[in-house]
Design an enzyme around this catalytic site. Sequence first.
Site, PDB file in Angstrom:
ATOM      1  N   ARG A   1       1.516   1.494  -5.980  1.00 49.12           N
ATOM      2  CA  ARG A   1       1.734   0.598  -4.846  1.00 49.12           C
ATOM      3  C   ARG A   1       0.491  -0.211  -4.502  1.00 49.12           C
ATOM      4  NH1 ARG A   1       6.507   1.676  -1.567  1.00 49.12           N
ATOM      5  NH2 ARG A   1       5.557   0.284  -0.085  1.00 49.12           N
TER       6      ARG A   1
ATOM      7  N   LYS B   1       3.503  -2.554  -7.053  1.00 47.86           N
ATOM      8  CA  LYS B   1       4.902  -2.351  -7.413  1.00 47.86           C
ATOM      9  C   LYS B   1       5.864  -2.960  -6.386  1.00 47.86           C
ATOM     10  CE  LYS B   1       8.150  -0.518  -9.978  1.00 47.86           C
ATOM     11  NZ  LYS B   1       8.465  -1.263 -11.223  1.00 47.86           N
TER      12      LYS B   1
ATOM     13  N   ASN C   1       0.619  -0.151   6.019  1.00 50.42           N
ATOM     14  CA  ASN C   1       1.103  -1.011   4.956  1.00 50.42           C
ATOM     15  C   ASN C   1       1.711  -2.241   5.613  1.00 50.42           C
ATOM     16  OD1 ASN C   1       2.236  -2.116   2.659  1.00 50.42           O
ATOM     17  ND2 ASN C   1       4.056  -0.824   2.760  1.00 50.42           N
ATOM     18  N   GLY C   2       1.267  -3.435   5.212  1.00 55.97           N
ATOM     19  CA  GLY C   2       1.822  -4.657   5.815  1.00 55.97           C
ATOM     20  C   GLY C   2       0.697  -5.552   6.307  1.00 55.97           C
TER      21      GLY C   2
ATOM     22  N   TRP D   1      -3.667  -2.014  -1.368  1.00 52.59           N
ATOM     23  CA  TRP D   1      -3.586  -3.308  -2.060  1.00 52.59           C
ATOM     24  C   TRP D   1      -4.070  -4.320  -1.031  1.00 52.59           C
ATOM     25  CZ3 TRP D   1      -1.466  -8.151  -1.645  1.00 52.59           C
ATOM     26  CH2 TRP D   1      -1.382  -8.908  -2.826  1.00 52.59           C
TER      27      TRP D   1
ATOM     28  N   CYS E   1       0.839  -1.191   0.000  1.00 58.96           N
ATOM     29  CA  CYS E   1       0.000   0.000   0.000  1.00 58.96           C
ATOM     30  C   CYS E   1       0.878   1.247   0.000  1.00 58.96           C
ATOM     31  CB  CYS E   1      -0.886   0.011   1.239  1.00 58.96           C
ATOM     32  SG  CYS E   1      -1.806  -1.515   1.446  1.00 58.96           S
TER      33      CYS E   1
ATOM     34  N   GLU F   1       1.701 -10.310 -17.207  1.00 56.82           N
ATOM     35  CA  GLU F   1       1.302  -9.344 -16.186  1.00 56.82           C
ATOM     36  C   GLU F   1       0.605  -8.131 -16.792  1.00 56.82           C
ATOM     37  OE1 GLU F   1       4.272  -7.375 -13.662  1.00 56.82           O
ATOM     38  OE2 GLU F   1       5.750  -7.536 -15.246  1.00 56.82           O
TER      39      GLU F   1
ATOM     40  N   GLU G   1      11.384 -13.602 -19.104  1.00 62.62           N
ATOM     41  CA  GLU G   1      11.002 -12.206 -18.894  1.00 62.62           C
ATOM     42  C   GLU G   1       9.970 -11.759 -19.934  1.00 62.62           C
ATOM     43  OE1 GLU G   1      11.196 -10.280 -16.539  1.00 62.62           O
ATOM     44  OE2 GLU G   1      10.975  -8.264 -17.323  1.00 62.62           O
TER      45      GLU G   1
ATOM     46  N   LYS H   1       6.353 -10.361 -18.805  1.00 65.18           N
ATOM     47  CA  LYS H   1       5.841  -9.045 -19.223  1.00 65.18           C
ATOM     48  C   LYS H   1       4.478  -9.200 -19.873  1.00 65.18           C
ATOM     49  CE  LYS H   1       7.673  -6.848 -17.390  1.00 65.18           C
ATOM     50  NZ  LYS H   1       8.870  -6.996 -16.586  1.00 65.18           N
TER      51      LYS H   1
ATOM     52  N   HIS I   1      10.076 -32.449 -23.485  1.00 60.07           N
ATOM     53  CA  HIS I   1       9.779 -33.101 -22.203  1.00 60.07           C
ATOM     54  C   HIS I   1       8.385 -32.753 -21.686  1.00 60.07           C
ATOM     55  CE1 HIS I   1      13.871 -34.494 -22.219  1.00 60.07           C
ATOM     56  NE2 HIS I   1      14.255 -33.252 -22.497  1.00 60.07           N
TER      57      HIS I   1
HETATM   58  C1  AGP Z   1       8.109  -7.040 -12.770  1.00 60.58           C
HETATM   59  O1  AGP Z   1       7.504  -6.606 -13.923  1.00 60.58           O
HETATM   60  C2  AGP Z   1       7.239  -7.324 -11.652  1.00 60.58           C
HETATM   61  N1  AGP Z   1       6.359  -6.265 -11.357  1.00 60.58           N
HETATM   62  C3  AGP Z   1       7.852  -8.031 -10.458  1.00 60.58           C
HETATM   63  O2  AGP Z   1       8.159  -9.313 -10.885  1.00 60.58           O
HETATM   64  C4  AGP Z   1       9.066  -7.405  -9.746  1.00 60.58           C
HETATM   65  O3  AGP Z   1      10.190  -7.482 -10.561  1.00 60.58           O
HETATM   66  C5  AGP Z   1       9.298  -8.166  -8.421  1.00 60.58           C
HETATM   67  O4  AGP Z   1       8.174  -7.971  -7.599  1.00 60.58           O
HETATM   68  C6  AGP Z   1      10.547  -7.751  -7.701  1.00 60.58           C
HETATM   69  O5  AGP Z   1      10.522  -6.417  -7.310  1.00 60.58           O
HETATM   70  P1  AGP Z   1      11.829  -5.707  -6.784  1.00 60.58           P
HETATM   71  O6  AGP Z   1      12.797  -5.656  -7.913  1.00 60.58           O
HETATM   72  O7  AGP Z   1      11.376  -4.341  -6.360  1.00 60.58           O
HETATM   73  O8  AGP Z   1      12.352  -6.524  -5.642  1.00 60.58           O
END
Ligand code: AGP
Length: 614
Positions: free
Chosen positions: A27, A609, A100-101, A74, A2, A494, A487, A491, A510
Amino acid sequence: MCGIVGYVGSRDATPLLVGGLRRLEYRGYDSAGVAVQQNGKLEIRRAEGKLDNLVTAVAQHPLSGSVGIGHTRWATHGRPTEQNAHPHVDCGAVTAVIHNGIIENFADLKAPLVAAGHRFTSETDTEVVVHLLEDELAKGALLEDAALAVLPRLEGAAALGLISAKDPGKIVAARISNAGGVIVGYGQGENFIASDMPALLEHTRSVSFLGAGELAIVTATAVSFRTLDGKPLTKERTTVTWDPVAAAKSGYRHFMLKEIHEQPRAISDTLLGRVERTTGRVVFDENVRMTDDQVRALPRITLVGCGTAGHAALVGKYLIERLAGIPCDVEIPSEYRYREPVVTNGQLIVAITQSGETVDTLAAMHEAKARGARVLALVNVVGSEATRAADDVIYLHTGPEIAVASSKAYTAMLVDLYLFAIYLGQRRGTVDPERSRQLLAEAFHLPTLIDAVLGQEPKLKALAYRYHGARDFLFLGRGIQYPTALEGALKLKELSYIHAEGTAGGEMKHGINALIDEHMPVVAIALRDPVYRKIVSNIAEVRARAGVVIALAHDDDEEIAGHADEVVRIPRTNELISPALAVVPLQLFAYHVADRRGNDVDQPRNLAKAVTVE
Ligand code: AGP
């Protein structure tokens, strides 16, 4: 996860709080709220959904007052409804909390409060805090003393902001563990709190970062600090160099698009000052304290990172083993922290994290340290928890990354890992001066090459529009491009919510081959590297099963067109730096597929984020 903000001064707090939340919406974005002190009482506005709903609620029922706190959520405990939105208030609505938490023992704390007659109005874990504070304030305690009585009783993770009409004119902010940052920002006759720098940059760059177990008492004219056991604390003030423009969209439709396009500049910043002119040696600043003798003695390196940072870790393993000959392994932090890992004498852990606040990565760092490892963090956010938990820090220097999906931080991670592998190789004698010179020249040329790939955006957009309707995608890579496949798939899923898998080409037989048909496009990263022939064979296997192939290939590869249905081209560069180039078209592809599908690119559903809860 959050976002939290707070303001105390003489200006109207509400627009400042909403402006701060706008900067922190990445966030968490399932509900938002503000609480403002007004004539000896608190006024609260909250709204389910995106921040715009809160803006409407505030416009319909304006608030005024110059002390307040705000929150963008969040959800963890309790659905994303207005009732569960923060701030939460006590029975008399005179004290408010943002959090937050996760408070893990909230049920144990709640039961006696309910029995004593406290009225709870939400399903959240957070609300217990404000009812516990209510009891302490009823005894005549100041807000900070009430907080010091209550916070040690909380188990779990919490970064909090508190205000009370019973003790007006102040915000108390606290951090009981690694639950994301709390930053105090210093102004003239006004002060701020926020969970992240972008919320503060418009107002101040002079800040202090709260560590775990610390509390701040913030008024318009003074800020003081205590530990959670009540001892006074002196904290350093830091001036951050990020500029406010870096945290704005600057004419781009989305932060993600801006950040993709910032990569040439961001990589130049990452490289800046990292090579000693006279010797050609890679150097880091004073935050890397490892001696050359310690580098030479390193027996093994473990790299950890979550999501995109975990993919960077996989590239890092490849680079370090190739250039420095040190055995490496890569671990998922959420697994590493719980599996009693073996740490060998002198071992280094490299923790990779953009935010520096990802709770699993921090826990893996602590676990490794407790077992005797040295911990080096590769991190973007200055002052974040990872920078405090590490023995050595290498910054990404990529500026604020706001979009939830990481782009420029990933390429900066790859460049930092490339430099780090050369740095290790130079000190261990595995990279000679001529090889160093070639490797570094390629790194300095990378921004120009990325610029050339960005110039192909119209073609990638057209490709994205042709394939945006697919239900599944497969990304294939081998060797150093295996993490690029992972990756590319991450991308796409997500951002677009299309199911996508990344796999090593050699794994196809496999099990994955069973998925291939004409409905699942296969993106194959087929660069002219040592495994080119192998990936071409994988492509042939896909096409033999009616699969549609989109190949990512070098500019001058004439053969590939005969193997693929579509070809995306990138310039040639050396194999070891090429993952930082190859990922760029995949970022643009995912962006345009998601945008074409009408998704909110900067704030994908169910994500946030900085992942500050387990
Ligand atoms: C990446 O597009 C993601 N949003 C996510 O995987 C991110 O890289 C991951 O949560 C790690 O975050 P950080 O680099 O802030 O530790």
